[in-house]
Structure formats: C-alpha cells, structure tokens
Design a protein around this motif. Structure first.
Motif, short mmCIF file in Angstrom:
data_model
loop_
_atom_site.label_atom_id
_atom_site.label_comp_id
_atom_site.label_asym_id
_atom_site.label_seq_id
_atom_site.Cartn_x
_atom_site.Cartn_y
_atom_site.Cartn_z
N GLN A 1 0.83 -1.20 0.00
CA GLN A 1 0.00 0.00 0.00
C GLN A 1 0.87 1.25 0.00
O GLN A 1 1.81 1.36 0.80
CB GLN A 1 -0.92 0.00 1.23
N ASP A 2 0.56 2.19 -0.89
CA ASP A 2 1.34 3.42 -0.99
C ASP A 2 1.17 4.26 0.28
O ASP A 2 0.06 4.35 0.83
CB ASP A 2 0.88 4.24 -2.19
N HIS A 3 2.25 4.88 0.71
CA HIS A 3 2.22 5.75 1.88
C HIS A 3 2.08 7.20 1.41
O HIS A 3 3.06 7.86 1.10
CB HIS A 3 3.48 5.57 2.72
N LYS A 4 0.85 7.66 1.37
CA LYS A 4 0.53 9.02 0.95
C LYS A 4 0.09 9.85 2.17
O LYS A 4 -0.40 9.28 3.16
CB LYS A 4 -0.58 9.01 -0.10
N PRO A 5 0.20 11.18 2.10
CA PRO A 5 -0.18 12.03 3.23
C PRO A 5 -1.69 12.18 3.39
O PRO A 5 -2.24 13.27 3.35
CB PRO A 5 0.47 13.38 2.89
N CYS A 6 -2.41 11.07 3.54
CA CYS A 6 -3.84 11.11 3.80
C CYS A 6 -4.11 10.23 5.01
O CYS A 6 -3.20 9.60 5.55
CB CYS A 6 -4.63 10.63 2.58
N ASN A 7 -5.34 10.18 5.48
CA ASN A 7 -5.64 9.38 6.67
C ASN A 7 -5.24 7.93 6.47
O ASN A 7 -5.48 7.39 5.40
CB ASN A 7 -7.14 9.47 7.00
N PRO A 8 -4.68 7.26 7.54
CA PRO A 8 -4.41 7.80 8.88
C PRO A 8 -3.11 8.59 8.99
O PRO A 8 -2.82 9.16 10.03
CB PRO A 8 -4.33 6.53 9.73
#
Length: 386
Positions: free
Chosen positions: A167-174
């Motif tokens: 899973q990509d680590h993007k600046p969205c929740n959480p």
C-alpha cells in the motif's frame, strides 16, 4: 516537484541474473526528468550464511539521489546486521532467523540506516535535502517478506492473478493524523504542501520535531512489512517506482508482464519493454522496474509468439496504408499516424500495454518510409494521443 527536459533521456540501465530457483531482470530510465534519482538492489545469496535467500529493491529518490544510492548499497546490511533480525546477540550464529525476527530486523534496519545517514555532513547541514522511498522483497526458501516505505510498490502475481500489493504511503488518513500530531499539515495532498509521501528514508527537514520519536515525525522512516508463505503457484513479483505505477494499474502491469513472458524469456528485455511502454503512455518521471520470476512463471508459447508476429505485420501494413493515403499532401508526422491507429480496433494488442507497447514497431516502419523525417513526434512526445 522536479524539472523536465525538452526531450526524454531513453538510455537504460539494465541487468539480469539467476539463482536460488529465481530469475530476475531490471531496467531503469531517466525519462523526462532533469536528473536520474532512482536506484535498485538485486542480491542472490545473502551474507551471514543465508546463501539460499535473495533480496531485491527499488528506491525512488527525490530532491537528489544521495539517499537512494546509499540505501541501494547498504540497506540490506543494516537489516541482516541487526540483532533483532537473528533474535540473538551475534548475527549469523543462528541456523535460521524466525519470521518475527526477520520482520523486527527489517524495521530496525530501516530506522538504523535512517539515523546513520542523518550524520552525513551534507545531509546534516542541509546542503543535501534528498530522500527516497524503498520497496523491496526479501525471499527465504519458505517466505516472501514484502517491505514498503513510501509510494513505490510491489505486487505478487500468483495463480494467474494479482494476489498481493503493498500500500502506498501518501499524506492522507491515517497518515494525515500523524502528520498533524507532529505539527505539520497536509495541503494539495502533500506534507506541508511539498512532500508527496508520508514515509521515506532521508528527508531530514521533516524529521526535526523536538520531543517526537523517529516514527512520530512529519515523515516516518518505518516500513510496513508483510510476510507471505511461498507456494508453487507463485509466478512473479514486480517492484517498481511510481513512474511506472502512474500510468499502469497493478493488474495492467502484471497482465502486460505475463503477455511478454509468453513472447520472450529474456527478463531484461521484458523490463525494457515495461519502461518503454510507460514512457509512451505518458510517464514523465524516472522509471525503474525489477521483475523476479519463480519456476512457475509463464513460459514462451508458440501460439503467443505467432500472434505477436502477426500483430507486428498488421501494424506495419497499416502504417504503410496511412502514409500511402496521404498522397499529395505529403507524409504525415508520426503523431498523426498514431492518432489514426489509436481510434482503430486492433486485435491482439498486449493487455495492459496496448498500442503504446508497439510504439517501436510503428516507429521502425515509419522511419523506413520517411528516412528524412525531423524529430517532431519522436519517442516520448508529450503530444501523444494515447
């Protein structure tokens, strides 16, 4: 965000190898970016007695290549050199590390290399502000350990389907909550309106919040680790940076790789085809891909080879027809030819790759018929209709 060139740099860095029952190929291209900031690792046989283990990784650097290049050479040793990896005080004295030990050692290795690089003078004094994602797979005889920190991605193709993806680590929740807890904000889907990932190695400008631990900063160096038992149905693993995933979904890329493996058994050439296709699909980023094949990977099929050859002949004839029909108007440019082909229903185009994956065939016959053409509409043209 990165600056762009007037024309893409299409020279490739490639490699291949085999061992431990695996075959791998890799390819990377600078593309439209002003600098090449990607790096990779491919290791068959790991030190400390793990000769039947293997490690592959892709690193997507940003704001420079320093962190990506260092990690490509030293991340593995930080992982296997940790006490947590072996579950004992002296690495290499255990017969085999446990699953939990490996997962713990991977996490520790990431945190250690991140802290180690912080002490490099150019990174410490802010002269170099680079960072990097890291996506990897560590293979033991019984397990696949998928490792991800950032927005590069790994997928496992098993039993003729995508059965796992990091899973990509993007600046969205959480992640957004953690960023705000560290005193930051998320604007235009970026940390403080600038960085597009919530986890990364390096990026020390985002890791200087007093009173917060290394995994509680605006950007965390902690990887997610997934352990999956190996099985006979495993076919291949693909590791790639977002320059690939920006223009292909998990399913598209895997179906394209599968179709190419049925045409040719040269993994280096398959990887080159992936990179070229993504360039023609419109990727403007650096592009890197590593493909690792298991014994059950797709094999070359006479029927598939025949269909692919027939498709190439059909495309060649269509290009000739389009140019012949232009008559007195003169030979159309390459973009015009491709625009014509893009609206046609063409049978047996490679799944996932489509017409973009046959750009080289089209260009070859076009160049033969128009040897004095200028560079307008050349490979990677931003005005491509597809």
């Amino acid at each position: 965000m990165g600056a762009f060139l007037d024309k893409p740099k299409t020279e490739k860095h490639t490699g291949h190898g085999s061992g431990n029952g695996l075959r791998f190929g890799l390819s990377s291209m600078q593309g439209w970016r002003v600098e090449m900031e990607d790096a990779h690792t491919a290791v068959l046989g790991i030190p400390h007695g793990l000769d039947n283990w293997s490690f592959f990784a892709v690193y997507d650097g940003h704001a420079g290549s320093r962190v990506a290049n260092y990690c490509s050479k030293h991340l593995l040793e930080h992982i296997t050199g940790s006490e947590d990896f072996w579950g004992i005080e002296k690495p290499g004295t255990a017969l085999e590390p446990t699953v939990e030990g490996v997962k713990s050692g991977i996490r520790t290795g990431f945190l250690k290399i991140d802290e180690y690089m912080r002490n490099f003078s150019d990174l410490r004094n802010g002269m170099d502000r680079s960072g990097s994602t890291a996506v990897a797979v560590l293979l033991s005889p019984e397990h696949l350990y998928f490792i991800n920190c950032g927005d590069s991605r790994a997928v496992l193709y098993r039993n003729s389907q995508v059965c796992f993806s990091t899973q990509d680590h993007k600046p969205c929740n959480p992640a957004k909550d953690a960023i705000q807890n560290a005193g930051g904000s998320v604007m235009i889907q970026r940390v403080n309106g600038s960085l597009a990932v919530s986890r990364a190695l390096g990026d020390y400008d985002y890791k200087c919040v007093d009173g917060k631990g290394p995994t509680e900063q605006l950007v965390s160096p902690e990887p997610e680790v997934y352990e999956i038992p190996r099985c006979e149905e495993d076919e291949f693993v693909v590791l790639a940076c977002d320059g690939i995933w920006d223009v292909m979904s998990n399913e598209e890329l895997c179906e394209f790789v599968k179709s190419r493996l049925e045409i040719i058994d040269d993994l280096e050439k398959v990887c080159n085809s992936v990179v070229d296709t993504c360039l023609h699909k419109g990727s403007r980023d650096n592009m890197s891909v590593v493909i690792v094949c298991f014994p059950n990977a797709p094999k070359v099929s006479e029927e598939a080879v025949k269909k692919d050859a027939e498709l190439d002949k059909y495309l060649e004839s269509r290009v000739e027809e389009i140019i012949e029909k232009s008559g007195e108007e003169g030979i159309p440019d390459l973009v015009h030819v491709m625009r014509n082909l893009s609206v046609e229903i063409i049978p047996n185009l490679p799944p996932g790759g489509g017409l973009a994956s046959k750009r080289s065939v089209i260009e070859a016959v076009y160049s033969r018929l128009n040897p004095h053409r200028d560079e307008e509409g050349s490979a990677g043209d931003l005005e491509d209709p597809w």
